[in-house]
Design a protein around this motif. Sequence first.
Motif, PDB file in Angstrom:
ATOM      1  N   UNK A  47       0.858  -1.180   0.000  1.00  0.00           N
ATOM      2  CA  UNK A  47       0.000   0.000   0.000  1.00  0.00           C
ATOM      3  C   UNK A  47       0.896   1.231   0.000  1.00  0.00           C
ATOM      4  N   UNK A  48       0.757   2.063  -1.022  1.00  0.00           N
ATOM      5  CA  UNK A  48       1.556   3.276  -1.121  1.00  0.00           C
ATOM      6  C   UNK A  48       0.902   4.380  -0.293  1.00  0.00           C
ATOM      7  N   UNK A  49       1.686   5.009   0.580  1.00  0.00           N
ATOM      8  CA  UNK A  49       1.160   6.075   1.433  1.00  0.00           C
ATOM      9  C   UNK A  49       1.313   7.420   0.738  1.00  0.00           C
ATOM     10  N   UNK A  50       0.211   8.180   0.661  1.00  0.00           N
ATOM     11  CA  UNK A  50       0.225   9.482   0.016  1.00  0.00           C
ATOM     12  C   UNK A  50      -0.262  10.596   0.914  1.00  0.00           C
ATOM     13  N   UNK A  51       0.086  11.833   0.542  1.00  0.00           N
ATOM     14  CA  UNK A  51      -0.288  13.005   1.341  1.00  0.00           C
ATOM     15  C   UNK A  51      -0.488  14.213   0.429  1.00  0.00           C
ATOM     16  N   UNK A  75      11.763  10.380   8.113  1.00  0.00           N
ATOM     17  CA  UNK A  75      13.043  10.379   7.401  1.00  0.00           C
ATOM     18  C   UNK A  75      12.907  10.145   5.912  1.00  0.00           C
ATOM     19  N   UNK A  76      11.680  10.021   5.430  1.00  0.00           N
ATOM     20  CA  UNK A  76      11.453   9.861   3.989  1.00  0.00           C
ATOM     21  C   UNK A  76      10.140  10.510   3.588  1.00  0.00           C
ATOM     22  N   UNK A  77      10.040  10.807   2.297  1.00  0.00           N
ATOM     23  CA  UNK A  77       8.837  11.439   1.775  1.00  0.00           C
ATOM     24  C   UNK A  77       7.726  10.401   1.578  1.00  0.00           C
ATOM     25  N   UNK A  78       6.502  10.861   1.352  1.00  0.00           N
ATOM     26  CA  UNK A  78       5.433   9.922   0.973  1.00  0.00           C
ATOM     27  C   UNK A  78       5.747   9.264  -0.367  1.00  0.00           C
ATOM     28  N   UNK A  79       5.025   8.202  -0.673  1.00  0.00           N
ATOM     29  CA  UNK A  79       5.165   7.539  -1.969  1.00  0.00           C
ATOM     30  C   UNK A  79       4.285   8.197  -3.027  1.00  0.00           C
ATOM     31  N   UNK A  80       3.228   8.885  -2.571  1.00  0.00           N
ATOM     32  CA  UNK A  80       2.280   9.541  -3.478  1.00  0.00           C
ATOM     33  C   UNK A  80       2.074  10.980  -3.003  1.00  0.00           C
ATOM     34  N   UNK A  81       2.082  11.919  -3.958  1.00  0.00           N
ATOM     35  CA  UNK A  81       1.846  13.330  -3.661  1.00  0.00           C
ATOM     36  C   UNK A  81       0.573  13.793  -4.358  1.00  0.00           C
ATOM     37  N   UNK A  82      -0.341  14.376  -3.604  1.00  0.00           N
ATOM     38  CA  UNK A  82      -1.580  14.885  -4.174  1.00  0.00           C
ATOM     39  C   UNK A  82      -1.534  16.390  -4.358  1.00  0.00           C
ATOM     40  N   UNK A  83      -2.137  16.859  -5.456  1.00  0.00           N
ATOM     41  CA  UNK A  83      -2.202  18.293  -5.760  1.00  0.00           C
ATOM     42  C   UNK A  83      -3.584  18.609  -6.323  1.00  0.00           C
ATOM     43  N   UNK A  84      -4.018  19.862  -6.182  1.00  0.00           N
ATOM     44  CA  UNK A  84      -5.289  20.277  -6.768  1.00  0.00           C
ATOM     45  C   UNK A  84      -5.070  21.498  -7.650  1.00  0.00           C
ATOM     46  N   UNK A 321      -3.171   4.997  -0.748  1.00  0.00           N
ATOM     47  CA  UNK A 321      -4.080   5.805   0.062  1.00  0.00           C
ATOM     48  C   UNK A 321      -3.515   7.220   0.092  1.00  0.00           C
ATOM     49  N   UNK A 322      -4.396   8.207   0.015  1.00  0.00           N
ATOM     50  CA  UNK A 322      -3.953   9.600   0.059  1.00  0.00           C
ATOM     51  C   UNK A 322      -4.630  10.300   1.228  1.00  0.00           C
ATOM     52  N   UNK A 323      -3.815  10.740   2.189  1.00  0.00           N
ATOM     53  CA  UNK A 323      -4.337  11.505   3.317  1.00  0.00           C
ATOM     54  C   UNK A 323      -4.357  12.978   2.971  1.00  0.00           C
ATOM     55  N   UNK A 324      -5.382  13.658   3.467  1.00  0.00           N
ATOM     56  CA  UNK A 324      -5.578  15.050   3.075  1.00  0.00           C
ATOM     57  C   UNK A 324      -4.538  15.948   3.713  1.00  0.00           C
ATOM     58  N   UNK A 325      -4.592  17.202   3.428  1.00  0.00           N
ATOM     59  CA  UNK A 325      -3.504  18.148   3.642  1.00  0.00           C
ATOM     60  C   UNK A 325      -3.301  18.552   5.111  1.00  0.00           C
TER      61      UNK A 325
END
Length: 373
Positions: A47-51, A75-84, A321-325
Motif C-alpha cells: 500500500x503506497x502512502x500518500x499526502x 526520514x522519507x517522503x510519501x510515496x504519493x503526492x496529491x495536488x489540486x 491511500x492519500x491523506x488530506x492536507x
Amino acid sequence: MIKKILPCFLFFCLPFVTVFGQLIDGKASLQTKNLYKNLAKLSGAKVLFGHQDDLAYGVGWKYQNGRSDIKDLTGEYPAVFGWDISGLETNQKENIDGVPFDKMKQYIKKAYDLGTINTLSWHMDNPISGKNSWDTSSIAVKSILPSGSKHLLYKSWLDKFSVFVKSLRGTDGKAIPILFRPFHENGGGWFWWGAKSCTPQEYKALWQFTISYLRDKKQLHNLIYVFNPCGFKTEEQYLERYPGNNYVDVLSFDYYQYGEVEKGESFAQDVAKNLAIQNKIARRSKKISALAETGYVEIPDANWWTNVFAKAIQENKPSYVLFWRNAGYREKEKDNHYYAPYPGQISAPDFLEFIKGNNILLQKGLKKYSVYN
C-alpha cells in the motif's frame, strides 16, 4: 547488473490478486505504461502512502525547500503526492489552497525525480455562476456537454489544463505520468457535478467527453484516469455513474472519519466494506483499486493508525491511500486542519509502528521498484 534486475526479481515475490488490463490510452507514454504496470504488480501486496500538498506546507511552516511533515517524522517522503489545480481554469496564479502553480510544477517534478507518484484533483469553478465548485445553485453539467451553452468555455478550460500537463517534465526530459481524478466524489450532493445536480447519464457523458478530448484531441498521453464515487453501500450504487471500462484506469473512493474517537470502529468497518465492494469490481474490470482521499482531522486518537486504519485496509488492500492536507491553524476558520502526523503529534509514535508493518511503502520503499522503468 544486480541493481537493474532487482526490482523485477522483487515483483516475482508479490502475490498477484488479478490480471490487469491495459491503460485506456493506447498511445500512453512508456513511463505512464510502466507506472500502471508496476502499480498493478504491487496491488494487493503493498500500500503506497500518500499526502496532499506534502511538499508545499505543513503544520507551522510553508514553502521551505525540501521540507515535508512526513519526512520530518519518518526520514522519507510519501510515496504519493496529491495536488489540486482549482483556479487553473480562471487563470489564477495560485490554487484553491494558496499554492502557486509555478511552485506546484516544481514539486511535481521533484516527486517524479524522487521516483514517487503524483495525482491531480480539480475543484473547478461552477461554469455558469462563476462561483466555486461547492456552488450547486446552477445546473452546470448539462451546460458544458457538447450541445450546452457553456461547452466552448469548458473546452477552453481543458485547453489550459492541457498546457499545464504538457509542461510537466522530469529532469530526464520525459513527460511526468499523472494520476488524474476529475469530478471526484460524484455520489455526493456538495459539488456542481454531484448526484443532486446531474443525472447519471449526464455525468457519464461529461466524463467520456473529457477523457476523449484530453486523450484524442489534445494528445495528452501521460494521464491515468481515476474514477471516484462516494457514499455507496452496494455495487449498484458504486456503478451508477461509472462511464465504462474504456474510460477508467483506476477505481477509487473517498472516506473520512468524523466525530469522536469512539467512531473509529465503525469507520474501519465502513472502509473495509467499501474496499471489498470496490475490489470486487476492480478484479472483474481488471482495474486498480485505491483510496483516493481519507483521514481523521487532528488525529486525536493516539493509536488510530494501528487500531483503526490498519484494520480498515487489512483484507482488501488499496493500491494507494492519500491523506488530506496539513494546513495547520487556519485563521479564518479558527481551527487546526491536518490529517497526517508530524513530530510531536499525539499519534506520531503509532504512525511509525503502522508503517513498519502492514506492507506500507513510503518514498524509499517505493524507489527500489523503479515504477517508471
